[in-house]
Design an enzyme around this catalytic site. Structure first.
Site, PDB file in Angstrom:
ATOM      1  N   LEU A 194       0.561 -10.903  -7.120  1.00  0.00           N
ATOM      2  CA  LEU A 194       1.896 -10.864  -7.369  1.00  0.00           C
ATOM      3  C   LEU A 194       2.305 -12.661  -7.551  1.00  0.00           C
ATOM      4  CD1 LEU A 194       3.440  -8.180  -5.045  1.00  0.00           C
ATOM      5  CD2 LEU A 194       3.025  -8.159  -7.627  1.00  0.00           C
ATOM      6  N   ARG A 248       4.478  -2.539  14.275  1.00  0.00           N
ATOM      7  CA  ARG A 248       3.166  -2.373  14.276  1.00  0.00           C
ATOM      8  C   ARG A 248       2.395  -3.097  15.173  1.00  0.00           C
ATOM      9  NH1 ARG A 248       2.549  -3.910   7.414  1.00  0.00           N
ATOM     10  NH2 ARG A 248       3.847  -2.227   6.963  1.00  0.00           N
ATOM     11  N   GLU A 260       0.320 -14.620   0.212  1.00  0.00           N
ATOM     12  CA  GLU A 260      -0.340 -14.664   1.571  1.00  0.00           C
ATOM     13  C   GLU A 260      -1.239 -15.818   1.774  1.00  0.00           C
ATOM     14  OE1 GLU A 260      -2.530 -10.797   1.872  1.00  0.00           O
ATOM     15  OE2 GLU A 260      -3.297 -11.133   3.966  1.00  0.00           O
ATOM     16  N   ARG A 272       4.342  -9.632  10.537  1.00  0.00           N
ATOM     17  CA  ARG A 272       5.273  -9.307   9.193  1.00  0.00           C
ATOM     18  C   ARG A 272       5.596  -8.160   9.094  1.00  0.00           C
ATOM     19  NH1 ARG A 272       4.246  -6.566   4.714  1.00  0.00           N
ATOM     20  NH2 ARG A 272       1.842  -6.460   4.947  1.00  0.00           N
ATOM     21  N   SER A 288       0.003   5.184   5.291  1.00  0.00           N
ATOM     22  CA  SER A 288       1.319   4.628   5.177  1.00  0.00           C
ATOM     23  C   SER A 288       2.340   4.587   6.439  1.00  0.00           C
ATOM     24  CB  SER A 288       2.239   5.028   3.846  1.00  0.00           C
ATOM     25  OG  SER A 288       3.583   4.491   4.115  1.00  0.00           O
ATOM     26  N   HIS A 313      -5.296  -5.799   8.387  1.00  0.00           N
ATOM     27  CA  HIS A 313      -4.481  -5.520   7.304  1.00  0.00           C
ATOM     28  C   HIS A 313      -3.846  -6.799   6.627  1.00  0.00           C
ATOM     29  CE1 HIS A 313      -2.040  -3.155   4.644  1.00  0.00           C
ATOM     30  NE2 HIS A 313      -0.839  -3.681   5.101  1.00  0.00           N
TER      31      HIS A 313
END
Lengths: 251, 646
Positions: B44, B338, B433, B443, B285, B409
């Site tokens: 990206l 998380r 990143e 994050r 997810s 991750h």
């Protein structure tokens, strides 16, 4: 499980290539197809032999890098998944598995099971985009799009560019790949502006690169890991026809 | 010290970016044509930056390791992308997105950068829609939103479970448009081997052609790294197989500071490790935690029997189950952030209550939700995820609970950059990143895509001009300068050294060992003793690697073992820096949990008095200890609080 692998080995684009048989033993039924090849390659490296080259990356069915023609089918026997998502429980103990690269003239072999799919990038570069530059665009909600069109566009946009459609086609046609991109934009108001030029440029590039024609066998749809519909090809044909008919005579 | 200038513009927080843009230097069109920019990476951030530079009129060269720029790992992001559009009229604003991101990062990110990120988030959505990204829509034709962890509003835009794919294909189409026009030249299957620094400025790279092995020199007026994170230092992670830390590591060794290397995100819901053959981990997810309940057996004997296959999870009644998240965090339950969810799973498994044949798994159970809502509702919400789970595990999650375990991750740490995304090497910019900049110590979901596109479309096209404006008199650089010569020679030597080891063990053998050390001592929970043990273990492994690695073949061919070896050699060094950073940070914050620093009931204990800073590490040579610089974090606009999810 113990398996015999008949793998296409080809040192480089200029090499003739041949099948070589390998034995792999104690393969876990829970491992993926590519993990099984990892085990083979570890063995080969330890023996000082050249490991089998193949493309892969995300190993979760989205990057489109993995390929492989397994027992005569792109991405192997299961439907709607890529090679990296296929697990060894689909095979039987003692089975012989034949593994080949994609075979299509516009996808020349680089080494072993790796092929050059840059032809797909060239088709996109010819017109697979909407010509907006960064910044200065309207608010995202300025143009409402019917949900049905947005959903159909998303169905088409799900293409991962792996090339299974070309590999499956007896004519090595790229119609499904090109149609998916043409359809995505044709269904959206943002893409309509350049729709006529886009379809002509992409089709011309596809022909120029040596992809074959569509003879409606639908093998592409059957083998597509994202189950992209051949209805997109019909839509592209319609777009193409309209563009040709509407094209100014002096061009 | 004193070397770190974050270059935060003056003025109130909300006006800093506008102030910067109105006062920065620009390059006029005639000069743009004469200037070259190298972009490494086509995810990206890289694809968006390269396309935007091309549109502005610069000459751009883009390098990627894949056969096509569309394969970069951004493609695998599932959930969505945040923006402060407030379309649902539920009270969102730029300030609120900024606040949630800073808080979610446990107050270890820079205010000005995060505010800018929230500010440009809306432009990203506009841009993507204009490119033809088919975001989910409502029946009225307008864009749909959903909610994600760490927020009280619905601000996440999505394209089914493939948001990353659609955004990357959008950036890829913009990039393809520029390649077609000739403003951008793409170098696929090209691995950056080193950065070339001339007179203290980044002036080019050495790249290796993955097909032929040929080393190539490329010069430019500026270099942008957008090469992603280094989660694969753990061997097993949700990252793609070729994701690596070599580009960031090379520039670190050339003088760019490395910010907060120990900040790693461990995602709580991944399919557990099943066997030694396993090559990577698959993420399920985060959205599953909306309806799934997480539990382990209440009694260790039951867990033992389940591990041996003598008992099934469905055999256990409610009184023999421990819904530990609901027990520990009654307010947030299964929806804690998380980092908290991951640590709690590890705690239960370490205590002997884990399930699965390895004992390193917990249940994610949908039985209640299916009873409450009906199977068809669960199928409509999560059908594709359930199918994916079934394909991999060969078990039906509608009937037996899913098994999940945390996995590496994302890396919040990365190359230190200032407000302009420029590293401590002038002319070297780092985006996405690969930099350390916006997520602090943790994050939030749906923020990685936002940051990658923000950096690429809307930040770098401005800030890089501020730098280039001072270099308009410099001609196209030649690659026969001694610095290029030297850099290429060093690469050649490293490759030669690796190929001449001719040892007995494969590259993956070392990578797996490295992963075990990192996971055991620099993973989800860390302590002083373990970290002090890890550092010499890593050094020993590194020595062993250089004495005993076996790489067949030569450089002048497709040689995947050599590619892997070059990356693992760097990971072996990077792992040590992560351990050092984790050791020095004597507090717990976000994804960094030091067991010594916790509250009596086992929660992370931050130390704002002593550690409210970015640790920026400077390379000092092969066997020398790196030097740490501190960038203090001042919070002028928000009140720093302890995170509490009870």
């Amino acid at each position: 499980m113990d398996l015999t692998l008949k793998i296409w080995r080809q040192a480089s684009a200029n090499d003739k290539g041949r099948f070589v048989s390998y034995k792999v033993n104690n393969v876990s039924a829970d491992s993926s197809f590519l993990e099984m090849l990892d085990v083979l390659n570890e063995d080969l490296v330890i023996k000082g032999e050249d490991p089998v080259a193949f493309d892969h990356d995300c190993r979760e069915g989205i990057c489109g890098a993995c390929s492989l023609y397994i027992n005569g089918r792109p991405h192997g026997p299961d439907r709607g998944i890529t090679t990296c998502q296929m697990h060894m429980r689909h095979f039987k103990d003692g089975e012989t598995i034949t593994i080949e690269p994609w075979r299509a003239k516009p996808f020349p072999v680089i080494k072993d099971l790796m092929v050059d799919r840059s032809a797909f990038d060239k088709i996109i570069q010819a017109g697979g985009f909407i010509s907006v530059r960064t910044g200065g665009v309207p608010d995202a909600n300025a143009i409402p799009i019917p949900k049905r069109d947005a959903d159909l566009a998303m169905d088409a946009a799900a293409c991962i560019g792996c090339g299974a459609c070309v590999a499956a086609c007896k004519n090595a046609s790229a119609m499904l790949f090109v149609a998916a991109k043409v359809s995505q934009f044709a269904l959206l108001p943002q893409g309509r502006v350049e729709a006529k030029e886009r379809v002509q440029k992409m089709v011309a590039k596809m022909d120029e690169l040596g992809f074959g024609n569509c003879t409606n066998t639908y093998a592409c749809e059957a083998e597509c890991p994202k189950e992209i519909s051949v209805a997109n090809i019909a839509r592209m044909n319609r777009e193409f026809l309209v563009a040709k008919v509407a094209a100014p005579k002096d061009k | 010290m004193g070397k770190l200038d974050s270059k935060i513009p003056q003025g109130p927080l909300a006006e800093k970016w506008s102030y910067y843009k109105s006062h920065q230097n620009l390059v006029n069109p005639a000069n743009k044509r004469r200037m070259d920019i190298i972009v490494v990476g086509t995810g990206l951030a890289g694809a968006a930056a390269a396309a935007s530079f091309g549109e502005l009129g610069f000459n751009v060269k883009v390098f990627g390791i894949h056969d096509s720029p569309r394969r970069a790992h951004s493609i695998a992001a599932q959930g969505g992308i945040n923006a402060a559009k407030n379309y649902p009229n539920d009270g969102d604003s730029i300030y609120r997105l900024f606040y949630d991101t800073i808080k979610g990062g446990d107050y270890r990110a820079r205010e000005a950068n995060v505010y800018r990120l929230a500010e440009v988030s809306n432009d990203i959505i506009d841009q993507c829609v204009a490119q033809g990204v088919p975001f989910a829509r409502e029946y009225g034709g307008l864009l749909d939103n959903r909610s994600f962890g760490g927020a009280q509003v619905s601000r996440t835009f999505y394209a089914r479970g493939q948001t990353g794919q659609q955004l990357l294909l959008g950036a890829y189409s913009a990039l393809s448009k520029e390649i077609g026009k000739g403003t951008v030249k793409m170098y696929p299957r090209s691995d950056m081997m080193d950065l070339v620094v001339v007179d203290g400025h980044a002036r080019g790279i050495i790249a290796r052609n993955i097909i032929t092995g040929k080393l190539e020199r490329h010069a430019a007026h500026a270099v942008v790294l957008a090469t992603g994170g280094y989660g694969n230092v753990f061997f097993l992670s949700t990252n793609a197989m070729t994701s690596n830390g070599s580009a960031v590591w090379k520039v670190y060794k050339k003088g760019a500071f490395f910010g907060n290397p120990c900040f790693t995100q461990i995602h709580p819901t991944c399919i557990p490790v099943a066997g030694d053959y396993q090559s990577k981990l698959t993420l399920m997810s985060e959205s599953l935690r909306n309806d799934g309940r997480i539990w382990v057996p209440k009694y260790a004997e039951d867990a033992e029997k389940i591990r041996k296959g003598q008992l099934k999870p469905t055999d256990l009644g409610e009184d023999r189950r421990d819904y530990y998240l609901e027990r520990r965090y009654p307010a947030f339950g299964n929806l804690v952030p998380r980092d908290v969810a991951s640590r709690a799973a590890k705690e239960r498994c370490d205590a002997g209550f884990g399930v699965g044949n390895t004992g390193l798994a917990v249940y994610l159970d949908f039985a209640d939700a299916i009873k409450r809502l009906g199977k068809h509702v669960i199928e409509a919400r999560y059908g594709n995820l359930f199918q994916m789970y079934e394909k991999i595990v060969d078990d039906n999650p509608y009937e037996t609970p899913m098994m999940i375990y945390p996995a590496v991750h994302y890396t919040m740490g990365g190359i230190w950059v200032d407000y302009e995304l420029q590293s401590t090497i002038p002319g070297l910019f780092v985006a996405g990143e690969a930099n350390f900049s916006d997520h602090g110590a943790n994050r939030l979901g749906a923020s990685a895509l936002m940051q990658g596109l923000s950096d690429g479309y809307f930040v770098l096209p401005y800030t890089i001009q501020n730098y280039l404006a001072g270099h308009i008199h410099e001609p196209h650089f030649k690659t026969d300068l001694p610095e290029f010569e030297q850099a290429e020679m060093n690469v050649r030597e490293t490759i030669h050294r690796l190929l001449s080891v001719k040892g007995t063990k494969t590259v993956d053998t070392f990578h797996r060992k490295l992963g075990h050390i990192m996971w055991d001592y620099v993973g989800m929970a860390r302590n002083k003793e373990g970290l002090q043990k890890a550092i010499p273990m890593l050094r020993q492994l590194r020595e062993e690697f250089w004495k005993d690695v076996k790489i067949p073949g030569t450089n002048e061919m497709v040689n995947t073992e050599l590619e892997k070896a070059l990356r693992v050699a760097d990971f072996l060094e990077l792992g040590e820096l992560m351990a050092r950073d984790a050791l020095h940070r004597e507090e717990s914050c976000g994804g960094h949990f030091r067991e010594e620093y916790q509250t009596p009931d086992g929660e992370a204990l931050r130390d704002d008095a002593n550690f409210a800073y970015v640790a920026a590490w400077e390379y000092q040579g092969e066997n020398a200890e790196p030097l740490m610089h501190k960038e203090p974090l001042a919070f002028e606009y928000i009140e720093v609080k302890q995170r509490n999810y009870k």
